[in-house]
Design a protein around this motif. Structure first.
Motif, PDB file in Angstrom:
ATOM      1  N   VAL A   1       0.846  -1.191   0.000  1.00  0.00           N
ATOM      2  CA  VAL A   1       0.000   0.000   0.000  1.00  0.00           C
ATOM      3  C   VAL A   1       0.884   1.245   0.000  1.00  0.00           C
ATOM      4  O   VAL A   1       1.706   1.432   0.910  1.00  0.00           O
ATOM      5  CB  VAL A   1      -0.924  -0.002   1.229  1.00  0.00           C
ATOM      6  N   ALA A   2       0.714   2.092  -1.014  1.00  0.00           N
ATOM      7  CA  ALA A   2       1.506   3.319  -1.125  1.00  0.00           C
ATOM      8  C   ALA A   2       1.178   4.269   0.013  1.00  0.00           C
ATOM      9  O   ALA A   2       0.012   4.481   0.353  1.00  0.00           O
ATOM     10  CB  ALA A   2       1.251   3.982  -2.471  1.00  0.00           C
ATOM     11  N   VAL A   3       2.227   4.829   0.609  1.00  0.00           N
ATOM     12  CA  VAL A   3       2.095   5.813   1.675  1.00  0.00           C
ATOM     13  C   VAL A   3       3.187   6.854   1.518  1.00  0.00           C
ATOM     14  O   VAL A   3       4.148   6.635   0.784  1.00  0.00           O
ATOM     15  CB  VAL A   3       2.207   5.177   3.086  1.00  0.00           C
ATOM     16  N   LEU A   4       3.026   7.980   2.167  1.00  0.00           N
ATOM     17  CA  LEU A   4       4.019   9.056   2.173  1.00  0.00           C
ATOM     18  C   LEU A   4       4.364   9.487   0.744  1.00  0.00           C
ATOM     19  O   LEU A   4       3.667   9.131  -0.192  1.00  0.00           O
ATOM     20  CB  LEU A   4       5.271   8.633   2.942  1.00  0.00           C
ATOM     21  N   GLY A   5       5.407  10.245   0.568  1.00  0.00           N
ATOM     22  CA  GLY A   5       5.940  10.612  -0.739  1.00  0.00           C
ATOM     23  C   GLY A   5       4.929  10.770  -1.860  1.00  0.00           C
ATOM     24  O   GLY A   5       5.092  10.182  -2.913  1.00  0.00           O
ATOM     25  N   GLY A   6       3.862  11.518  -1.664  1.00  0.00           N
ATOM     26  CA  GLY A   6       2.904  11.748  -2.732  1.00  0.00           C
ATOM     27  C   GLY A   6       1.685  10.854  -2.714  1.00  0.00           C
ATOM     28  O   GLY A   6       0.772  11.022  -3.512  1.00  0.00           O
ATOM     29  N   ALA A   7       1.640   9.869  -1.825  1.00  0.00           N
ATOM     30  CA  ALA A   7       0.455   9.007  -1.724  1.00  0.00           C
ATOM     31  C   ALA A   7      -0.693   9.815  -1.121  1.00  0.00           C
ATOM     32  O   ALA A   7      -0.466  10.760  -0.379  1.00  0.00           O
ATOM     33  CB  ALA A   7       0.750   7.796  -0.857  1.00  0.00           C
ATOM     34  N   PRO A   8      -1.929   9.462  -1.442  1.00  0.00           N
ATOM     35  CA  PRO A   8      -3.045  10.206  -0.864  1.00  0.00           C
ATOM     36  C   PRO A   8      -3.065  10.055   0.656  1.00  0.00           C
ATOM     37  O   PRO A   8      -2.815   8.973   1.179  1.00  0.00           O
ATOM     38  CB  PRO A   8      -4.280   9.558  -1.492  1.00  0.00           C
ATOM     39  N   PRO A   9      -3.329  11.168   1.367  1.00  0.00           N
ATOM     40  CA  PRO A   9      -3.377  11.077   2.829  1.00  0.00           C
ATOM     41  C   PRO A   9      -4.627  10.340   3.276  1.00  0.00           C
ATOM     42  O   PRO A   9      -5.558  10.156   2.505  1.00  0.00           O
ATOM     43  CB  PRO A   9      -3.414  12.548   3.259  1.00  0.00           C
ATOM     44  N   GLY A  10      -4.632   9.956   4.503  1.00  0.00           N
ATOM     45  CA  GLY A  10      -5.807   9.281   5.056  1.00  0.00           C
ATOM     46  C   GLY A  10      -5.428   8.009   5.761  1.00  0.00           C
ATOM     47  O   GLY A  10      -4.255   7.660   5.880  1.00  0.00           O
ATOM     48  N   ALA A  11      -6.434   7.323   6.235  1.00  0.00           N
ATOM     49  CA  ALA A  11      -6.213   6.076   6.972  1.00  0.00           C
ATOM     50  C   ALA A  11      -5.602   5.027   6.054  1.00  0.00           C
ATOM     51  O   ALA A  11      -5.992   4.896   4.899  1.00  0.00           O
ATOM     52  CB  ALA A  11      -7.526   5.577   7.547  1.00  0.00           C
ATOM     53  N   VAL A  12      -4.646   4.305   6.580  1.00  0.00           N
ATOM     54  CA  VAL A  12      -3.970   3.250   5.828  1.00  0.00           C
ATOM     55  C   VAL A  12      -4.631   1.926   6.177  1.00  0.00           C
ATOM     56  O   VAL A  12      -4.717   1.561   7.344  1.00  0.00           O
ATOM     57  CB  VAL A  12      -2.465   3.202   6.184  1.00  0.00           C
ATOM     58  N   GLU A  13      -5.102   1.230   5.162  1.00  0.00           N
ATOM     59  CA  GLU A  13      -5.664  -0.097   5.386  1.00  0.00           C
ATOM     60  C   GLU A  13      -4.888  -1.088   4.523  1.00  0.00           C
ATOM     61  O   GLU A  13      -4.832  -0.950   3.303  1.00  0.00           O
ATOM     62  CB  GLU A  13      -7.153  -0.162   5.010  1.00  0.00           C
ATOM     63  N   ILE A  14      -4.307  -2.067   5.177  1.00  0.00           N
ATOM     64  CA  ILE A  14      -3.562  -3.116   4.478  1.00  0.00           C
ATOM     65  C   ILE A  14      -4.440  -4.357   4.479  1.00  0.00           C
ATOM     66  O   ILE A  14      -4.796  -4.871   5.531  1.00  0.00           O
ATOM     67  CB  ILE A  14      -2.233  -3.430   5.174  1.00  0.00           C
ATOM     68  N   VAL A  15      -4.785  -4.819   3.296  1.00  0.00           N
ATOM     69  CA  VAL A  15      -5.583  -6.047   3.157  1.00  0.00           C
ATOM     70  C   VAL A  15      -4.629  -7.157   2.757  1.00  0.00           C
ATOM     71  O   VAL A  15      -3.960  -7.076   1.732  1.00  0.00           O
ATOM     72  CB  VAL A  15      -6.717  -5.888   2.119  1.00  0.00           C
ATOM     73  N   VAL A  16      -4.534  -8.182   3.603  1.00  0.00           N
ATOM     74  CA  VAL A  16      -3.660  -9.311   3.315  1.00  0.00           C
ATOM     75  C   VAL A  16      -4.488 -10.461   2.761  1.00  0.00           C
ATOM     76  O   VAL A  16      -5.697 -10.529   2.957  1.00  0.00           O
ATOM     77  CB  VAL A  16      -2.872  -9.741   4.579  1.00  0.00           C
ATOM     78  N   VAL A  17      -3.805 -11.349   2.039  1.00  0.00           N
ATOM     79  CA  VAL A  17      -4.456 -12.499   1.421  1.00  0.00           C
ATOM     80  C   VAL A  17      -3.837 -13.794   1.952  1.00  0.00           C
ATOM     81  O   VAL A  17      -2.692 -13.782   2.401  1.00  0.00           O
ATOM     82  CB  VAL A  17      -4.355 -12.449  -0.122  1.00  0.00           C
ATOM     83  N   PRO A  18      -4.566 -14.909   1.879  1.00  0.00           N
ATOM     84  CA  PRO A  18      -4.001 -16.166   2.382  1.00  0.00           C
ATOM     85  C   PRO A  18      -2.793 -16.606   1.572  1.00  0.00           C
ATOM     86  O   PRO A  18      -2.714 -16.378   0.362  1.00  0.00           O
ATOM     87  CB  PRO A  18      -5.139 -17.167   2.192  1.00  0.00           C
ATOM     88  N   VAL A  19      -1.856 -17.242   2.260  1.00  0.00           N
ATOM     89  CA  VAL A  19      -0.702 -17.828   1.593  1.00  0.00           C
ATOM     90  C   VAL A  19      -1.172 -19.112   0.944  1.00  0.00           C
ATOM     91  O   VAL A  19      -1.918 -19.882   1.514  1.00  0.00           O
ATOM     92  CB  VAL A  19       0.426 -18.128   2.622  1.00  0.00           C
ATOM     93  N   ARG A  20      -0.749 -19.345  -0.275  1.00  0.00           N
ATOM     94  CA  ARG A  20      -1.189 -20.567  -0.991  1.00  0.00           C
ATOM     95  C   ARG A  20      -0.181 -21.633  -0.907  1.00  0.00           C
ATOM     96  O   ARG A  20       0.932 -21.552  -0.804  1.00  0.00           O
ATOM     97  CB  ARG A  20      -1.460 -20.223  -2.441  1.00  0.00           C
TER      98      ARG A  20
END
Length: 140
Positions: A121-140
């Motif tokens: 998930v892009a953050v800082l350095g020009g990324a849109p401000p706001g709450a950061v939500e990281i969605v993870v996926v199952p390992v296959r």
């Protein structure tokens, strides 16, 4: 001699300004200059985490050297259930405005890697401000 016939220790002189020890310095003396990036880690599957789960969140320079240490890392032991709140403390002096940065997460449960970030998930350095939500996926 003391009252019981045992030699008494000589009186200890009061410390003077030149002999006093300096107060202990915290390991990270720049802690008051750190910035905080906060958000949550979640997944869409209807699976509960066990009490042995561990969530790891990292802030990295992208695209950067994959072997370089992260700019910031936070490990959350026994996080409970998703969404799991996190905070990453980082040195803002380490952030170059022209570069891109991203956060990613992993969830380990009972020693097994269960979930990972498939797209940081892009953050800082020009990324849109706001709450950061990281969605993870199952390992296959």
């Amino acid at each position: 001699m003391g009252p019981s016939g045992v030699p008494s220790a000589p009186p200890t002189p009061a410390p003077t300004a030149s002999t006093q020890e300096a107060p202990a310095t915290p390991i990270d003396a720049t802690a008051e200059h750190l910035a905080i990036l906060a958000g949550t880690v979640t997944y869409l599957q209807r699976i509960a985490l066990t009490p042995e789960a561990e969530v790891q969140v990292e802030l990295r320079d992208t695209p950067g050297d994959a072997t370089a240490p992260p700019i910031a890392k936070h490990v959350i032991q026994r996080p409970g259930q998703v969404p799991v709140a996190f905070t990453l403390e980082y040195d803002p002096a380490a952030i170059v405005p022209a570069r891109r940065y991203a956060v990613s997460a992993r969830i380990w449960d009972r020693g097994q890697l269960q979930f990972v970030t498939d797209a940081p998930v892009a953050v800082l350095g020009g990324a849109p401000p706001g709450a950061v939500e990281i969605v993870v996926v199952p390992v296959r």
